[in-house]
Each structure stands twice: as C-alpha cells, then as structure tokens.
Scaffold this motif. Structure first.
Motif, short mmCIF file in Angstrom:
data_model
loop_
_atom_site.label_atom_id
_atom_site.label_comp_id
_atom_site.label_asym_id
_atom_site.label_seq_id
_atom_site.Cartn_x
_atom_site.Cartn_y
_atom_site.Cartn_z
N HIS A 92 0.64 -1.01 0.21
CA HIS A 92 0.17 -0.42 -0.24
C HIS A 92 0.72 1.20 -0.18
N LYS A 93 2.37 1.36 0.21
CA LYS A 93 2.60 2.51 1.09
C LYS A 93 3.20 3.32 -0.43
N SER A 196 4.39 7.09 6.83
CA SER A 196 3.48 6.24 7.15
C SER A 196 2.54 7.83 8.01
N VAL A 238 -0.70 -2.95 12.36
CA VAL A 238 -0.01 -1.57 13.17
C VAL A 238 1.12 -1.17 12.72
N GLY A 239 2.20 -0.42 11.86
CA GLY A 239 3.99 -0.10 12.28
C GLY A 239 3.28 1.62 12.75
N GLY A 241 0.97 3.48 11.02
CA GLY A 241 -0.26 2.90 11.16
C GLY A 241 -1.16 3.46 9.85
N ASN A 243 -1.62 1.29 6.19
CA ASN A 243 -2.46 0.78 5.68
C ASN A 243 -3.50 0.51 6.97
N GLY A 310 8.54 -3.64 8.94
CA GLY A 310 7.90 -2.75 9.03
C GLY A 310 7.04 -2.06 10.09
N GLY A 382 0.37 -6.27 2.27
CA GLY A 382 1.93 -6.02 0.88
C GLY A 382 1.95 -8.04 1.60
C1 PLP Z 1 5.63 -0.61 5.58
C2 PLP Z 1 4.37 -1.30 5.84
C3 PLP Z 1 3.54 -1.81 7.17
C4 PLP Z 1 3.65 -1.42 8.22
O1 PLP Z 1 3.38 0.07 8.10
P1 PLP Z 1 1.98 0.84 8.63
O2 PLP Z 1 2.60 2.84 8.16
O3 PLP Z 1 1.14 0.94 9.53
O4 PLP Z 1 0.85 0.37 7.54
C5 PLP Z 1 2.39 -2.84 6.60
N1 PLP Z 1 2.01 -3.78 5.72
C6 PLP Z 1 3.84 -3.57 5.05
C7 PLP Z 1 3.18 -4.84 3.50
C8 PLP Z 1 4.32 -2.43 4.53
O5 PLP Z 1 5.55 -2.74 3.88
#
Ligand code: PLP
Length: 397
Positions: A92-93, A196, A238-239, A241, A243, A310, A382
């Motif tokens: 999604h990035k 993010s 959530v990293g 956050g 996505n 991530g 992803g």
């Molecule tokens: C970077 C990443 C995340 C974590 O980032 P968020 O900003 O929390 O979405 C999650 N999934 C994938 C596949 C990523 O590359």
C-alpha cells in the motif's frame, strides 16, 4: 475547539489529545508551508485527476476485494481480503508516495528526501521520483543498509541516492534525524516524503487521506459482493498505522463497524522484545507529534523488536493513539510465532503468501469471537516476496 468528526483530525491538527506539531523552530517554515497548502491542493480537481489516473494505470487500482472461501470456512465468518499486495511495488505504501510526489510538484519542489527502515518506503519513494523525474535522496541507517541489501539496490537501480546514517544505533530513528537535518537546511526546494501516518501535522492527516482510497474502494466493492457496504469488522496491522488508517478511514464515524488494529508483540510483551506500542507505551512526543510510544520511565525511546521490519516502530500514529484511548478501536498484539504461522496458513488455504506485516492481521482472527454471519475485511497490506528469506529461515512449513 471545533471538532467536525469525532475520529478525524481537528482544525488544530489533533485527534483527541494526540497529534499536533512538536517541532524545532527551524522546521517551522517547511511544516507551515505544507499546512497552509495541503488541503487546497489535494482537494483541487487537477490534483484529484492526476492522483486517480496514476492510481488506476500505474499502481493498478482498484485492488480487488477477494472473498476468501477456505479461510472463511476455517474461522466461521465471511472473510474478505483487500488486496493491497497487488499494488505496484507490492504494498500500500505507493498510494501515499504517489499523492506526495504530485503535491511536491505543485509546490514547485525540485528535490525529494525520505527516510526508510526496512527499505519499503524508500523503494516506494524512489519509484515515484523516477516516474516524475525528480532527484531523490533516501536516508537509511548503516545497519539497516546491511540487513536490507536488495532494497538498497532497488533504490539505486531506480536512480535514488541512498545515504547511510552513521550516528546512534544506525537504524530508522537516526535516518529520520538526518532527513530532518537535510530538510531544515534546504527548506525552499525540498519536500520530505514521510512514509506512515506519523510526524507533525499535517503529515498524519495528509497520508491518511491518500491511503483512504482503500476504504473508499472497500465500501462499493463489499456492496457488490454482499449488498451492504459496511462489514462487522475491518482488520489491519499497525506499524506507524498508514494501511490501517486507510482501511478504517471511511468507517471511522460509523460505530457499527468494529475497527481492529493488530500490533507486533515480537517474542512476547513481557520479554523486552516487542513492538506492541499500545500495550507497552505511554503518552509522549515522537517524531513531531503527541502520541503513545514505548519509553523508559525517564522518557528515552525504547528500541522496538519484531520479526517484521515494517512493524518495528516504537510509536503509532496519533490517529491510532486516539482510537485506542477512546475505545473506538480494538487493539490486539501477536507474536512473531503467531504471525509466521498465520502467514503459512494463508499461503496454504488461499495460495497467497502475505508480507509478514500483513500476516499479523491474520493471526488476530483466532483471538476474536466471530459469528457465522459476521462479515470481516482484512487489509492484506503487502505481498511476501520481500520476506522470502525470513520465511525460509523460519523453516516451519
Ligand atoms: C510498511 C508496511 C507496513 C507498516 O506500515 P503502516 O504505516 O503501519 O501501514 C505494513 N505492511 C506492509 C506490507 C508494509 O510494507
């Protein structure tokens, strides 16, 4: 203070008590320029035309909403997967970097900088800079460059300069510091693409809006599948956050839809090797916004740990701090072991190898009490190609 909607940003850049812009004075002109212009630009017809045309023809949107029959059978509910894994570059990035590069052009910026940890955001940024012909520098910790060689080379193939951050722990936090320093020194011609929903206002709101295309699509796609646009649950890992913010966005003010956020518990929340911010963190300021972060009693940021690069971040975006604090969101945390098992399970049940980040969201299914008529949308953020080596080292398949 006037709040238009309960869970979206208010006019001062806050989500409840979280958010804002806690920045050194020298950064003020850059952030203020963005704050004054971002809504005007991203709501203009010209921007929207370009954004949606690139999302369609370059990124490959709309991404499918797929009914996962075998997974549904296993967990006893109707489970749909939002296929962000099918986006160009594999996650999604790129929704965010496409939005920010068009914005940077409209602000007449001549150069792009970004920070990256695992390299996924660096690659998504290098991609759109090649697309638009803008020079790009990505700051990356020296240790991360060693650990993530393929992504370093991907960025270089795309024409981006990768600069090693050699201070401190030589990881993401130090790369962020170097990018900030560059930005302070080059305020007029440089745009800083944050990856993010973190950083000072307006970054979290701007990035949530770019990612909100995810839930915009889920609504009409779910209606096509089921006749209703609202599921019972939307789940995402959530990293920082982004996505999750995109998958939740158009459901934030519809409290019939449960929002389920899944954090990484690493080796376990009581082991000192975790990244489950809401479980372990306290209020504080991180990277320019008031949020929840993992810190020692005297306020030092605690090094997070997760098998998934991530999700290996010591904070969460202010929107998620507010969803947690207000009870609007339900937060789970899952260990490396649980996530890897869920990743293998999805591979076997549906023929989809997920990114290990995304596998965390799937691992939370077994922690919920689902009913046969429940509709669940899981944001599959992803694909697992980048994680093949980690799957192989894991070995249990
Ligand atoms: C970077 C990443 C995340 C974590 O980032 P968020 O900003 O929390 O979405 C999650 N999934 C994938 C596949 C990523 O590359």
């Amino acid at each position: 203070m006037k709040t238009l909607e309960k869970y979206k940003v208010d006019e001062h850049g806050y989500y409840g008590k979280f958010g804002g812009a806690y920045i050194p004075e020298m950064l003020y002109p850059n952030v203020e320029e963005l704050r004054e212009n971002y809504l005007k630009i991203i709501e203009s017809p010209d921007f929207l035309d370009q954004f949606h045309s690139l999302l369609k023809d370059y990124v490959g949107r709309p991404t499918p909403l797929y009914f996962a029959e075998r997974l549904s059978e296993k967990y006893g509910a109707k489970i749909f997967l939002k296929r962000e894994d099918l986006c160009h570059t594999g996650a999604h990035k790129v929704n965010n970097t496409i939005g920010q590069i068009i914005l940077a052009k409209k602000l007449n910026k001549k150069r792009i900088i970004a920070e990256t940890g695992a390299g996924q955001h660096g690659v998504a940024t290098a991609t759109v800079c090649a697309l638009m012909g803008l020079p790009c520098t990505v700051y990356m910790g020296e240790i991360d460059m060693e650990r993530q060689k393929p992504n370093v080379e991907r960025m270089r193939i795309l024409g981006t300069e990768v600069k090693a951050a050699k201070s401190g722990s030589k990881t993401l936090k130090d790369a962020t510091n170097e990018a900030m320093r560059h930005w302070i020194n080059n305020p007029v011609d440089t745009h800083y693409i944050i990856g993010s929903v973190v950083g000072p206002h307006p970054f979290p709101d701007m990035i949530a809006r770019f990612q909100s295309v995810i839930s915009e699509e889920i609504k009409w796609q779910l209606k096509e599948h089921t006749g209703k646009e609202n599921p019972n649950y939307v789940m995402a890992c959530v990293g920082g956050g982004s996505n999750a913010a995109g998958a939740f966005y158009h459901y934030l003010d519809n409290e019939d839809v449960h929002l389920v956020a899944v954090e990484a518990a690493g080796l376990g929340n009581d082991t000192g090797k975790s990244a489950a911010t809401t479980q372990l963190g306290k209020e504080g300021v991180l990277h320019g916004s008031k949020t929840i972060l993992m810190q020692t009693p005297d306020g030092q940021v605690v090094e997070p740990y997760s098998i998934s690069a991530g999700l290996d971040y010591p904070g969460i975006g202010p929107i998620h701090a507010h969803l947690f604090d207000s009870g609007r969101g339900t937060f789970h945390s899952v260990t490396d072991e649980e996530a890897m098992t869920a990743g293998i399970e999805l591979s076997r049940l549906e023929g989809i190898i997920p990114a290990i980040e995304s596998a965390h969201a799937f691992a939370a299914l077994s922690k919920m009490s689902l009913k046969p008529n429940d509709t669940v949308v899981i944001n599959l953020s992803g694909r697992g190609d980048k994680d093949l080596e980690t799957y192989i080292k894991w070995g249990k398949y």
